[in-house]
Scaffold this motif. Sequence first.
Motif, PDB file in Angstrom:
ATOM      1  N   UNK A  20       0.813  -1.211   0.000  1.00 49.04           N
ATOM      2  CA  UNK A  20       0.000   0.000   0.000  1.00 49.04           C
ATOM      3  C   UNK A  20       0.851   1.268   0.000  1.00 49.04           C
ATOM      4  N   UNK A  21       2.112   1.137   0.403  1.00 50.83           N
ATOM      5  CA  UNK A  21       3.021   2.284   0.419  1.00 50.83           C
ATOM      6  C   UNK A  21       3.734   2.498  -0.913  1.00 50.83           C
ATOM      7  N   UNK A  22       3.573   1.578  -1.841  1.00 51.79           N
ATOM      8  CA  UNK A  22       4.249   1.691  -3.128  1.00 51.79           C
ATOM      9  C   UNK A  22       3.714   2.909  -3.874  1.00 51.79           C
ATOM     10  N   UNK A  23       4.580   3.880  -4.092  1.00 51.71           N
ATOM     11  CA  UNK A  23       4.173   5.140  -4.722  1.00 51.71           C
ATOM     12  C   UNK A  23       4.359   5.136  -6.231  1.00 51.71           C
ATOM     13  N   UNK A  24       4.770   4.024  -6.818  1.00 54.91           N
ATOM     14  CA  UNK A  24       5.075   4.019  -8.253  1.00 54.91           C
ATOM     15  C   UNK A  24       3.875   4.418  -9.113  1.00 54.91           C
ATOM     16  N   UNK A  25       2.679   3.951  -8.775  1.00 58.50           N
ATOM     17  CA  UNK A  25       1.492   4.325  -9.554  1.00 58.50           C
ATOM     18  C   UNK A  25       1.252   5.836  -9.468  1.00 58.50           C
ATOM     19  N   UNK A  26       1.454   6.411  -8.270  1.00 56.45           N
ATOM     20  CA  UNK A  26       1.320   7.862  -8.090  1.00 56.45           C
ATOM     21  C   UNK A  26       2.362   8.596  -8.927  1.00 56.45           C
ATOM     22  N   UNK A  27       3.613   8.126  -8.869  1.00 55.95           N
ATOM     23  CA  UNK A  27       4.692   8.741  -9.659  1.00 55.95           C
ATOM     24  C   UNK A  27       4.346   8.694 -11.147  1.00 55.95           C
ATOM     25  N   UNK A  28       3.923   7.533 -11.622  1.00 56.40           N
ATOM     26  CA  UNK A  28       3.575   7.395 -13.039  1.00 56.40           C
ATOM     27  C   UNK A  28       2.444   8.338 -13.430  1.00 56.40           C
ATOM     28  N   UNK A  29       1.416   8.440 -12.572  1.00 54.55           N
ATOM     29  CA  UNK A  29       0.290   9.321 -12.873  1.00 54.55           C
ATOM     30  C   UNK A  29       0.712  10.791 -12.904  1.00 54.55           C
ATOM     31  N   UNK A  30       1.506  11.207 -11.926  1.00 53.85           N
ATOM     32  CA  UNK A  30       1.926  12.612 -11.868  1.00 53.85           C
ATOM     33  C   UNK A  30       2.901  12.952 -12.990  1.00 53.85           C
ATOM     34  N   UNK A  31       3.760  12.000 -13.349  1.00 55.62           N
ATOM     35  CA  UNK A  31       4.653  12.214 -14.496  1.00 55.62           C
ATOM     36  C   UNK A  31       3.834  12.360 -15.777  1.00 55.62           C
ATOM     37  N   UNK A  32       2.816  11.517 -15.942  1.00 57.42           N
ATOM     38  CA  UNK A  32       1.966  11.585 -17.134  1.00 57.42           C
ATOM     39  C   UNK A  32       1.200  12.907 -17.198  1.00 57.42           C
ATOM     40  N   UNK A  33       0.791  13.436 -16.045  1.00 54.22           N
ATOM     41  CA  UNK A  33       0.100  14.729 -15.991  1.00 54.22           C
ATOM     42  C   UNK A  33       1.049  15.892 -16.237  1.00 54.22           C
ATOM     43  N   UNK A  34       2.346  15.633 -16.136  1.00 54.15           N
ATOM     44  CA  UNK A  34       3.328  16.706 -16.272  1.00 54.15           C
ATOM     45  C   UNK A  34       3.449  17.548 -15.012  1.00 54.15           C
ATOM     46  N   UNK A  35       2.913  17.053 -13.895  1.00 51.63           N
ATOM     47  CA  UNK A  35       2.923  17.812 -12.649  1.00 51.63           C
ATOM     48  C   UNK A  35       4.188  17.586 -11.830  1.00 51.63           C
ATOM     49  N   UNK A  36       4.771  16.417 -11.926  1.00 52.78           N
ATOM     50  CA  UNK A  36       5.933  16.063 -11.100  1.00 52.78           C
ATOM     51  C   UNK A  36       7.210  16.404 -11.852  1.00 52.78           C
ATOM     52  N   UNK A  37       8.019  17.276 -11.260  1.00 54.06           N
ATOM     53  CA  UNK A  37       9.274  17.682 -11.882  1.00 54.06           C
ATOM     54  C   UNK A  37      10.426  16.780 -11.470  1.00 54.06           C
ATOM     55  N   UNK A  38      10.423  16.373 -10.208  1.00 51.11           N
ATOM     56  CA  UNK A  38      11.458  15.466  -9.694  1.00 51.11           C
ATOM     57  C   UNK A  38      11.057  14.965  -8.326  1.00 51.11           C
ATOM     58  N   UNK A  39      11.735  13.942  -7.870  1.00 52.90           N
ATOM     59  CA  UNK A  39      11.492  13.426  -6.532  1.00 52.90           C
ATOM     60  C   UNK A  39      12.371  12.225  -6.270  1.00 52.90           C
ATOM     61  N   UNK A  40      12.483  11.870  -4.996  1.00 49.25           N
ATOM     62  CA  UNK A  40      13.301  10.716  -4.635  1.00 49.25           C
ATOM     63  C   UNK A  40      13.041  10.364  -3.178  1.00 49.25           C
ATOM     64  N   UNK A  41      13.436   9.156  -2.814  1.00 52.81           N
ATOM     65  CA  UNK A  41      13.424   8.734  -1.422  1.00 52.81           C
ATOM     66  C   UNK A  41      14.690   9.266  -0.760  1.00 52.81           C
ATOM     67  N   UNK A  42      14.674   9.333   0.560  1.00 53.13           N
ATOM     68  CA  UNK A  42      15.880   9.690   1.308  1.00 53.13           C
ATOM     69  C   UNK A  42      16.186   8.574   2.297  1.00 53.13           C
TER      70      UNK A  42
END
Length: 109
Positions: A20-42
Motif C-alpha cells: 500500500x506504500x508503493x508510490x510508483x502508480x502515483x509517480x507514473x500518474x503525476x509524471x503523465x500529468x506533467x505535474x511532477x518535476x522530480x522526486x526521490x526517497x531519502x
Amino acid sequence: MKYLLLICTDDSVTIDDPAELDAQAWVDEMDARGARLMGDRVRPAEDVTTVRVREGSLLLTDGPFADSKEHMAGFDVIDCADLDEAVEIASRHPMARFGMVEVWPFWTE
C-alpha cells in the motif's frame, strides 16, 4: 507554481500490507500529468546529520532536528496551477494515508 512535497512517514502507524506504500502508480500518474518535476526517497532518520553554526562553532547532531515518530522519507517537486491542485496531488500520494505530506510553496518574488 512550484511546490515541494515533503513525504513523511510515521513509525507509530501499523501497515498491514507494505504494498500500500508503493508510490510508483502515483509517480507514473503525476509524471503523465506533467505535474511532477522530480522526486526521490531519502535515507532513514538514523542516517541524518543536522548541521548548525553557532558563534563560529560547528555543531553536528546525529538525526533530524526534531525528535519525532514522524520523519521525512522523501520529497517531490511539483508544478501546478495553485494550492488547490497541489493539495489534490498530495492527497493522492499513498503516504498521505499512513504518514503525511507537507505542501511547501516555493518562494517567488
